[in-house]
Design a protein around this motif. Structure first.
Motif, PDB file in Angstrom:
ATOM      1  N   PRO A  61       0.828  -1.210   0.000  1.00 35.02           N
ATOM      2  CA  PRO A  61       0.000   0.000   0.000  1.00 35.02           C
ATOM      3  C   PRO A  61       0.859   1.255   0.000  1.00 35.02           C
ATOM      4  CG  PRO A  61      -0.665  -1.523   1.745  1.00 35.02           C
ATOM      5  CD  PRO A  61       0.616  -2.033   1.159  1.00 35.02           C
ATOM      6  N   ARG A  62       0.333   2.319  -0.610  1.00 32.45           N
ATOM      7  CA  ARG A  62       1.018   3.608  -0.654  1.00 32.45           C
ATOM      8  C   ARG A  62       0.534   4.459   0.504  1.00 32.45           C
ATOM      9  NH1 ARG A  62       2.187   5.735  -6.346  1.00 32.45           N
ATOM     10  NH2 ARG A  62       2.696   7.485  -5.082  1.00 32.45           N
ATOM     11  N   PHE A  63       1.440   5.181   1.102  1.00 32.19           N
ATOM     12  CA  PHE A  63       1.084   6.124   2.148  1.00 32.19           C
ATOM     13  C   PHE A  63       1.896   7.390   1.971  1.00 32.19           C
ATOM     14  CE2 PHE A  63      -0.016   1.975   3.846  1.00 32.19           C
ATOM     15  CZ  PHE A  63      -1.362   2.192   4.087  1.00 32.19           C
ATOM     16  N   ASP A  64       1.837   7.938   0.742  1.00 31.23           N
ATOM     17  CA  ASP A  64       2.612   9.140   0.429  1.00 31.23           C
ATOM     18  C   ASP A  64       1.782  10.191  -0.300  1.00 31.23           C
ATOM     19  OD1 ASP A  64       2.315   7.765  -1.961  1.00 31.23           O
ATOM     20  OD2 ASP A  64       4.432   7.781  -2.487  1.00 31.23           O
ATOM     21  N   CYS A  65       0.469  10.063  -0.220  1.00 28.31           N
ATOM     22  CA  CYS A  65      -0.401  10.985  -0.961  1.00 28.31           C
ATOM     23  C   CYS A  65      -0.787  12.221  -0.159  1.00 28.31           C
ATOM     24  CB  CYS A  65      -1.654  10.261  -1.433  1.00 28.31           C
ATOM     25  SG  CYS A  65      -1.288   8.940  -2.622  1.00 28.31           S
ATOM     26  N   GLY A  66      -0.475  12.238   1.119  1.00 22.50           N
ATOM     27  CA  GLY A  66      -0.708  13.427   1.928  1.00 22.50           C
ATOM     28  C   GLY A  66      -1.961  13.398   2.773  1.00 22.50           C
ATOM     29  N   HIS A  67      -2.829  12.433   2.561  1.00 21.19           N
ATOM     30  CA  HIS A  67      -4.046  12.258   3.368  1.00 21.19           C
ATOM     31  C   HIS A  67      -4.436  10.801   3.319  1.00 21.19           C
ATOM     32  CE1 HIS A  67      -6.467  15.487   5.242  1.00 21.19           C
ATOM     33  NE2 HIS A  67      -5.630  16.278   4.602  1.00 21.19           N
ATOM     34  N   LEU A  68      -4.941  10.294   4.416  1.00 24.26           N
ATOM     35  CA  LEU A  68      -5.377   8.905   4.491  1.00 24.26           C
ATOM     36  C   LEU A  68      -6.364   8.567   3.379  1.00 24.26           C
ATOM     37  CD1 LEU A  68      -5.579   6.180   6.044  1.00 24.26           C
ATOM     38  CD2 LEU A  68      -7.475   7.218   7.303  1.00 24.26           C
ATOM     39  N   CYS A  69      -7.332   9.455   3.135  1.00 26.73           N
ATOM     40  CA  CYS A  69      -8.348   9.160   2.114  1.00 26.73           C
ATOM     41  C   CYS A  69      -7.733   9.070   0.720  1.00 26.73           C
ATOM     42  CB  CYS A  69      -9.471  10.189   2.150  1.00 26.73           C
ATOM     43  SG  CYS A  69      -8.976  11.886   1.808  1.00 26.73           S
ATOM     44  N   LEU A  70      -6.677   9.835   0.452  1.00 29.03           N
ATOM     45  CA  LEU A  70      -6.008   9.765  -0.852  1.00 29.03           C
ATOM     46  C   LEU A  70      -5.177   8.487  -0.953  1.00 29.03           C
ATOM     47  CD1 LEU A  70      -4.936  13.484  -1.302  1.00 29.03           C
ATOM     48  CD2 LEU A  70      -6.980  12.330  -2.188  1.00 29.03           C
ATOM     49  N   ASP A  71      -4.570   8.074   0.165  1.00 32.62           N
ATOM     50  CA  ASP A  71      -3.864   6.797   0.177  1.00 32.62           C
ATOM     51  C   ASP A  71      -4.852   5.653  -0.072  1.00 32.62           C
ATOM     52  OD1 ASP A  71      -1.445   8.080   0.779  1.00 32.62           O
ATOM     53  OD2 ASP A  71      -1.743   7.859   2.934  1.00 32.62           O
TER      54      ASP A  71
END
Length: 194
Positions: free
Chosen positions: A5-15
């Motif tokens: 999983p990615r966790f670099d989009c800046g918000h949990l909902c975007l991840d």
């Protein structure tokens, strides 16, 4: 092929929205459990065996609504029915009680997080929906919403770079692909001229 999983989009909902790329990560109850654990929606070690395939429908539905809300700037017109439907559904999901955290002492005396009860589907969906509400009501974050400039990359992220000139969701992935493609194009053009 399973992707982390990615966790670099800046918000949990975007991840969470990024769970569709490059492959569907919410394709099974195990995939959903992995994402919930990796996203730290629950403390480490929280049993999630009760998550079953029917849960996938609700999570994918929420993901679709988040996509509608953050991807379509032209759809934000006051008379946009799809935007309004998605906004109403996210608000509805955000109303549910989220999992109650408590501090518990471990065997060595340190404190760690635990949940009072097993989290139900509505509580976990509420965590993501509330993060979506936070994003949508933060004018600075909304002004920084960007879609990756990479070919066929649907990732949306919050650009917090200096000068707000970030072009790719990941410089290592999409940025590198773009640089390699430009290099190959220049090389072919130089060989054609020679």
């Amino acid at each position: 092929m399973a992707h982390d999983p990615r966790f670099d989009c800046g918000h949990l909902c975007l991840d969470f929205l990024a769970t569709t790329h490059p492959d569907e990560q919410l394709d099974s109850a195990d995939g959903l459990r992995r994402w919930i654990t990796a996203a730290r929606l629950v403390p480490e070690g929280t049993p999630l065996d009760h998550i079953a395939p029917p849960w996938l429908t609700g999570f994918r539905e929420l993901r679709g609504h988040i996509g509608q809300l953050v991807r379509g700037e032209p759809d934000r017109k006051p008379d946009s029915r799809p935007f309004d439907i998605s906004l109403a559904r996210v608000n509805e999901l955000a109303r549910a009680a989220t999992p109650a955290l408590r501090a518990v002492r471990t065997d060595d005396g340190t404190l760690t997080r635990a949940l009072d009860d097993t989290p139900d589907r509505a509580a976990l969906l509420a965590l993501i929906a509330r993060d979506t509400v936070e994003l949508l009501t933060d004018p600075v974050a909304c002004a920084g919403l960007r879609r990756c400039a990479g070919d066929d990359c649907p990732i949306v992220y919050v650009d917090t770079s200096r000068g707000r000139r970030r072009r790719w969701c990941s410089s290592e992935i999409c940025g590198n692909r773009a640089r390699v493609a430009r290099h190959r194009h220049r090389r072919r053009a130089a060989l054609a001229r020679a």
